[in-house]
Design a protein around this motif. Sequence first.
Motif, PDB file in Angstrom:
ATOM      1  N   ILE A   1       1.255  -0.837  -0.242  1.00  0.00           N
ATOM      2  CA  ILE A   1       0.583   0.026  -0.282  1.00  0.00           C
ATOM      3  C   ILE A   1       0.938   1.709  -0.104  1.00  0.00           C
ATOM      4  CG2 ILE A   1      -1.762   0.886   1.494  1.00  0.00           C
ATOM      5  CD1 ILE A   1      -2.923  -1.229   2.517  1.00  0.00           C
ATOM      6  N   ALA A   2       1.849   1.763   1.074  1.00  0.00           N
ATOM      7  CA  ALA A   2       2.804   2.481   0.471  1.00  0.00           C
ATOM      8  C   ALA A   2       3.384   2.776  -0.985  1.00  0.00           C
ATOM      9  CB  ALA A   2       4.180   2.226   2.113  1.00  0.00           C
ATOM     10  N   ALA A   3       3.397   1.149  -1.460  1.00  0.00           N
ATOM     11  CA  ALA A   3       4.578   1.321  -2.929  1.00  0.00           C
ATOM     12  C   ALA A   3       3.001   2.747  -3.403  1.00  0.00           C
ATOM     13  CB  ALA A   3       4.098  -0.127  -3.245  1.00  0.00           C
ATOM     14  N   GLY A   4       2.015   1.604  -3.820  1.00  0.00           N
ATOM     15  CA  GLY A   4       0.932   2.885  -4.117  1.00  0.00           C
ATOM     16  C   GLY A   4      -0.279   1.974  -4.776  1.00  0.00           C
ATOM     17  N   LEU A   5      -0.614   0.625  -4.966  1.00  0.00           N
ATOM     18  CA  LEU A   5      -1.809  -0.198  -3.997  1.00  0.00           C
ATOM     19  C   LEU A   5      -2.775   0.379  -3.026  1.00  0.00           C
ATOM     20  CD1 LEU A   5      -0.517  -3.827  -4.103  1.00  0.00           C
ATOM     21  CD2 LEU A   5      -1.321  -2.248  -5.845  1.00  0.00           C
TER      22      LEU A   5
ATOM     23  N   MET B   1       6.538   7.172  -0.130  1.00  0.00           N
ATOM     24  CA  MET B   1       5.982   5.996   0.128  1.00  0.00           C
ATOM     25  C   MET B   1       6.451   5.554   1.789  1.00  0.00           C
ATOM     26  SD  MET B   1       7.615   2.678  -1.218  1.00  0.00           S
ATOM     27  CE  MET B   1       8.490   3.811  -2.731  1.00  0.00           C
ATOM     28  N   GLN B   2       7.039   6.311   2.781  1.00  0.00           N
ATOM     29  CA  GLN B   2       7.257   6.043   3.989  1.00  0.00           C
ATOM     30  C   GLN B   2       5.890   6.285   4.576  1.00  0.00           C
ATOM     31  OE1 GLN B   2      11.496   6.184   5.043  1.00  0.00           O
ATOM     32  NE2 GLN B   2      12.326   4.230   4.197  1.00  0.00           N
ATOM     33  N   GLU B   3       5.909   7.664   3.900  1.00  0.00           N
ATOM     34  CA  GLU B   3       5.141   8.289   4.936  1.00  0.00           C
ATOM     35  C   GLU B   3       3.683   7.643   5.123  1.00  0.00           C
ATOM     36  OE1 GLU B   3       2.747  11.073   7.186  1.00  0.00           O
ATOM     37  OE2 GLU B   3       5.231  11.447   7.118  1.00  0.00           O
ATOM     38  N   ARG B   4       3.406   6.767   3.573  1.00  0.00           N
ATOM     39  CA  ARG B   4       1.841   6.713   3.397  1.00  0.00           C
ATOM     40  C   ARG B   4       2.244   5.465   4.841  1.00  0.00           C
ATOM     41  NH1 ARG B   4       2.802   8.384  -1.608  1.00  0.00           N
ATOM     42  NH2 ARG B   4       3.631   5.941  -2.268  1.00  0.00           N
ATOM     43  N   ARG B   5       3.339   4.682   5.008  1.00  0.00           N
ATOM     44  CA  ARG B   5       3.625   3.509   5.478  1.00  0.00           C
ATOM     45  C   ARG B   5       3.513   4.065   7.156  1.00  0.00           C
ATOM     46  NH1 ARG B   5       6.216  -1.305   7.749  1.00  0.00           N
ATOM     47  NH2 ARG B   5       6.689  -2.575   6.827  1.00  0.00           N
ATOM     48  N   ARG B   6       3.379   5.273   7.249  1.00  0.00           N
ATOM     49  CA  ARG B   6       3.590   5.013   8.397  1.00  0.00           C
ATOM     50  C   ARG B   6       2.219   5.413   9.648  1.00  0.00           C
ATOM     51  NH1 ARG B   6       8.928   7.754   8.293  1.00  0.00           N
ATOM     52  NH2 ARG B   6       7.757  10.097   7.155  1.00  0.00           N
ATOM     53  N   LYS B   7       1.273   6.022   8.685  1.00  0.00           N
ATOM     54  CA  LYS B   7      -0.094   5.661   8.334  1.00  0.00           C
ATOM     55  C   LYS B   7      -0.718   4.913   8.927  1.00  0.00           C
ATOM     56  CE  LYS B   7      -0.903  10.098   5.350  1.00  0.00           C
ATOM     57  NZ  LYS B   7      -1.455  11.615   4.560  1.00  0.00           N
ATOM     58  N   LEU B   8      -0.594   3.964   8.215  1.00  0.00           N
ATOM     59  CA  LEU B   8      -0.768   2.288   8.674  1.00  0.00           C
ATOM     60  C   LEU B   8      -0.351   2.020   9.608  1.00  0.00           C
ATOM     61  CD1 LEU B   8       0.038   0.392   4.652  1.00  0.00           C
ATOM     62  CD2 LEU B   8      -2.638   1.390   5.537  1.00  0.00           C
ATOM     63  N   GLU B   9       0.842   2.762  10.451  1.00  0.00           N
ATOM     64  CA  GLU B   9       1.517   1.537  11.278  1.00  0.00           C
ATOM     65  C   GLU B   9       0.225   2.621  12.655  1.00  0.00           C
ATOM     66  OE1 GLU B   9       5.582   2.446  10.742  1.00  0.00           O
ATOM     67  OE2 GLU B   9       5.809   0.850   9.794  1.00  0.00           O
ATOM     68  N   GLU B  10       0.002   3.669  12.347  1.00  0.00           N
ATOM     69  CA  GLU B  10      -0.438   4.519  12.973  1.00  0.00           C
ATOM     70  C   GLU B  10      -2.045   3.349  13.555  1.00  0.00           C
ATOM     71  OE1 GLU B  10      -0.678   8.105  11.889  1.00  0.00           O
ATOM     72  OE2 GLU B  10       1.602   8.461  12.183  1.00  0.00           O
TER      73      GLU B  10
END
Length: 331
Positions: free
Chosen positions: A71-75, A287-296
């Motif tokens: 998802i971070a990559a864009g899926l 990409m890492q910003e999108r990942r951080r939102k998922l980790e929250e």
Amino acid sequence: MTAKNNRIVSGMRPTGPLHLGHYFGVLVNWVKIQEEHECYFFVADWHALTSEYADPRRIKGFVPELVKDWIAAGLDPEKCTIFHQSQVKEHAELHLLLSMMTPLGWLERNPTYKEIRQELIQKDLNTYGFLGYPVLMATDILMYKPGAVPVGHDQLPHLELTREIARRFNHLNGDFFPEPAAMLTEDSKLPGLDGRKMSKSYLNCIYLGEAMEDVRPKIMSMLTDKNRMRKSDPGDPEICNLFPYHKILTDAGKCEEIEAGCRDASWGCVDCKKLLVESMTEFLEPMQERRRKLEENPDLVWQILDEGSKKARAQAQENMEEIRDLLGFKY
């Protein structure tokens, strides 16, 4: 692919964090095709057992991390179906049925069978599951009756075996499975940090979720043109391990400047590496910003998998009803 069958199926094994080779070799293509096709992307945790069977409890932890990278990559779960292989139990049933009719010789001639055994020499892969994993792969694909499968050139033998299994099933039981076409994708052009293929087993990767404070020293220690012993020595970007990264990540105009500076020695390797750190930061941070939102919100990843698995299972159940009927196993 015909206009009638616009479905795509592909998956990845959850065996650890994804690196740049995964992104440029697979994910960048998935992100594009989700815009134009009906896509099913699955976390292949049963496949992970072929090499991780001795410690299978590790796999569960890799599953959500893989989805975060996707998802971070864009899926986008709104544009594609992201599901969990082992939560669609029909895969196991169809795998059993297809394995009963797959000739042993087809599996033994698989060109990657020996290659993977040689690459993973630290693991005992003398198992039935490893020999037969192409049948499970065929099951994952054929279950959804796709028109095409995105593959690299090295995966063409696997897809051809899937097509052979489809033909054999259709010959024995009547036409049911389409023979999916190959949607060829380019291999990643990025070498590993040491010049070899980028691979977790070689410890030469930059990972998609890796913090820049860890990425920077990796870049600064990368191999470059070994003929440049001093900054004043002219170099050749075509044999430098660093330049392929610039060609993908750095502005084209700047790449021309780098190439010229390398050849006439007006650019040093350290200068080149510092610029790559900047390019890498610009590429990875969104990409890492999108990942951080998922980790929250860790529950969101499991929710995405649950919803995707329900959708995939509904399709799998429908197809299995027809398959059982064809085989005379509809009691």
